[in-house]
Design a protein around this motif. Structure first.
Motif, short mmCIF file in Angstrom:
data_model
loop_
_atom_site.label_atom_id
_atom_site.label_comp_id
_atom_site.label_asym_id
_atom_site.label_seq_id
_atom_site.Cartn_x
_atom_site.Cartn_y
_atom_site.Cartn_z
N GLU A 1 27.20 52.56 -17.80
CA GLU A 1 26.02 52.05 -18.51
C GLU A 1 25.86 51.12 -19.36
O GLU A 1 25.03 49.06 -19.83
N LEU A 2 26.51 51.26 -21.09
CA LEU A 2 26.95 50.12 -21.75
C LEU A 2 27.48 49.39 -21.77
O LEU A 2 27.62 48.08 -22.47
N ALA A 3 28.48 49.29 -21.22
CA ALA A 3 29.87 48.31 -20.65
C ALA A 3 28.98 47.13 -19.85
O ALA A 3 29.26 46.19 -19.79
N VAL A 4 28.41 46.96 -18.61
CA VAL A 4 27.13 47.09 -18.13
C VAL A 4 26.43 45.93 -18.87
O VAL A 4 26.18 44.80 -19.05
N ALA A 5 25.32 46.79 -19.79
CA ALA A 5 24.55 46.07 -20.58
C ALA A 5 24.99 45.22 -21.54
O ALA A 5 24.30 44.73 -21.88
N PHE A 6 26.32 45.60 -21.85
CA PHE A 6 26.53 44.72 -23.14
C PHE A 6 28.21 44.16 -22.47
O PHE A 6 28.81 44.35 -23.40
N PRO A 7 27.72 43.20 -22.04
CA PRO A 7 29.74 43.14 -21.21
C PRO A 7 30.46 42.16 -22.15
O PRO A 7 32.22 42.24 -22.63
N GLU A 8 29.89 42.02 -23.34
CA GLU A 8 30.74 40.93 -24.24
C GLU A 8 31.14 42.09 -25.67
O GLU A 8 31.91 41.02 -26.60
N LEU A 9 31.01 43.30 -25.65
CA LEU A 9 30.74 43.78 -26.76
C LEU A 9 32.28 44.95 -25.88
O LEU A 9 31.64 45.26 -24.98
N SER A 10 33.40 44.71 -27.01
CA SER A 10 34.32 46.04 -27.07
C SER A 10 33.98 47.46 -27.08
O SER A 10 33.25 47.54 -28.66
N GLU B 1 39.56 56.42 -15.43
CA GLU B 1 40.03 55.40 -13.95
C GLU B 1 38.47 54.84 -14.55
O GLU B 1 38.15 53.47 -14.15
N ALA B 2 37.30 54.91 -15.21
CA ALA B 2 36.70 54.29 -15.58
C ALA B 2 37.05 52.93 -16.46
O ALA B 2 36.24 51.95 -16.60
N LEU B 3 38.39 52.66 -17.16
CA LEU B 3 38.97 51.26 -17.94
C LEU B 3 39.20 50.77 -16.79
O LEU B 3 39.09 49.78 -17.57
#
Ligand code: NCD
Ligand code: ZN
Ligand code: ZN
Length: 337
Positions: free
Chosen positions: A155-164, A177-179
């Motif tokens: 959810e965080l990866a999608v909400a903040f696509p520019e954040l590593s 798998e999520a990686l």
């Protein structure tokens, strides 16, 4: 004799503590690593620039080594905003988020993962290019905690696509798998999670020195982690999570969580990669991937490892290391910096 020369080895998840413990453990990492990402879970945690600068100076003082860079982290607070973070961006390599109470000294962490509450801080980090490191476990059943956290990572990866976002010390095949599903997700893997399963911790007599968070999982999880590390998966970095606790806090009812591996990490990794015929991939796992992901340029250091056994001490100060009193097949021959 077989040997390998590692350039600029990096430990991207390290606990150095403070005071006497810092003086015991910092030189052990500084000798063989070129840099390390320093965890902020002190008491009290590192939450501002002044604390961070003072801690960095104490680390450099204790390390007694010129070519060692402590890459500093702040302890995540939802209150951090752009104005607070912008002046610190050069000094802060990453910010570490702990769910409240999930691990050692994490009481001041985050309760509940509401994206809107976290938005100001995470957008600021995104804009400033400061990666977010997370101890990803829910408060669920201990073996399911990391797996249950995967949807939050996503959810965080999608909400903040520019954040590593770095999934710290992963132990579960589901995290790997999520990686693959999100370009901005990365992971660290420890030495001990490449070597042990829950059986080693609790399958026979209880082994307090192998007890850590997240708890070691099933053989198939370990296999998946091993495969990622040995194949030099570009989104996976070495992070020892070397977490020293004095012997009396480990060999106690209410054993503290954390495995101390810093002084044996490089020989043990060389032995592991050599055993699997993958020595040529160790440089990626130990340095190249982290340099790329964090965009860092660590001090030059060459560590030559050879397949001559190392006798692991019973203790370093008050701390019992992984493989205490045993032999590892490889050792450090010399370090040049
Ligand atoms: C770490 C510690 O002791 O600080 N313990 C652990 O079991 N890994 C905290 C952490 O990294 O979660
Ligand atoms: Zn952790
Ligand atoms: Zn840790």
């Amino acid at each position: 004799m077989t040997e390998i020369i590692l350039h600029e080895p990096l430990d991207m998840h390290l606990h150095l503590r403070d005071g006497d413990m810092l003086h015991t453990v910092a030189p052990l990492s500084a000798r063989s690593f070129s840099g390390a990402l320093i965890m902020p879970n002190l008491v009290p945690p590192i939450t501002d620039g002044e604390m961070l600068r003072a801690y960095r100076r104490r680390i450099l003082d204790a390390a007694g080594e010129e070519c060692f860079e402590p890459y500093m982290t702040l302890f995540f607070k939802p209150e951090y905003d752009f104005d607070f973070l912008a002046p610190l961006a050069e000094e802060v390599t990453a910010i570490k988020l702990y769910p409240a109470g999930i691990t050692t000294n994490s009481e001041g962490g985050v309760s509940g993962f509401d994206v809107e509450t976290l938005r100001p801080a995470l957008e600021a980090m995104s804009e400033l290019g400061i990666p977010l490191c997370i101890h990803g476990e829910t408060g669920g059943f201990v073996l399911d905690r990391e797996r249950e956290f995967v949807p939050i990572y996503e959810e965080l990866a999608v909400a903040f696509p520019e954040l590593s976002i770095v999934m710290e010390h992963i132990t579960d095949a589901a995290s790997l798998e999520a990686l693959e599903r999100h370009p901005n997700l990365y992971a660290t893997i420890t030495l001990h999670h490449l070597l042990i399963t829950l059986d080693d911790v609790a399958g026979g007599m209880l082994q307090p020195h192998l007890f850590c968070k997240p708890i070691a999982k099933r053989p198939e999880d370990r296999e998946a982690l091993l495969h990622a590390a040995l194949s030099a998966h570009p989104k996976v970095m070495f992070g020892s999570d070397s977490a020293p606790h004095p012997r009396h806090a480990k060999e106690a009812p209410g054993c503290a969580a954390g495995v101390f591996t810093a002084p044996i990490a490089l020989p043990a990794l060389a032995e592991l990669f050599a055993r699997h015929g993958k020595l040529e991939n160790l440089q990626h796992f130990i340095s190249l991937n982290a340099r790329e992901i964090y965009q860092i340029d660590p001090p030059a250091k060459k560590v030559r490892l050879v397949d001559t056994p190392m006798q692991v001490p019973e203790k370093y100060g008050e701390v019992v290391p992984l493989f205490a009193g045993r032999k590892i097949g490889w050792s450090i021959a010399d370090v040049e910096c």
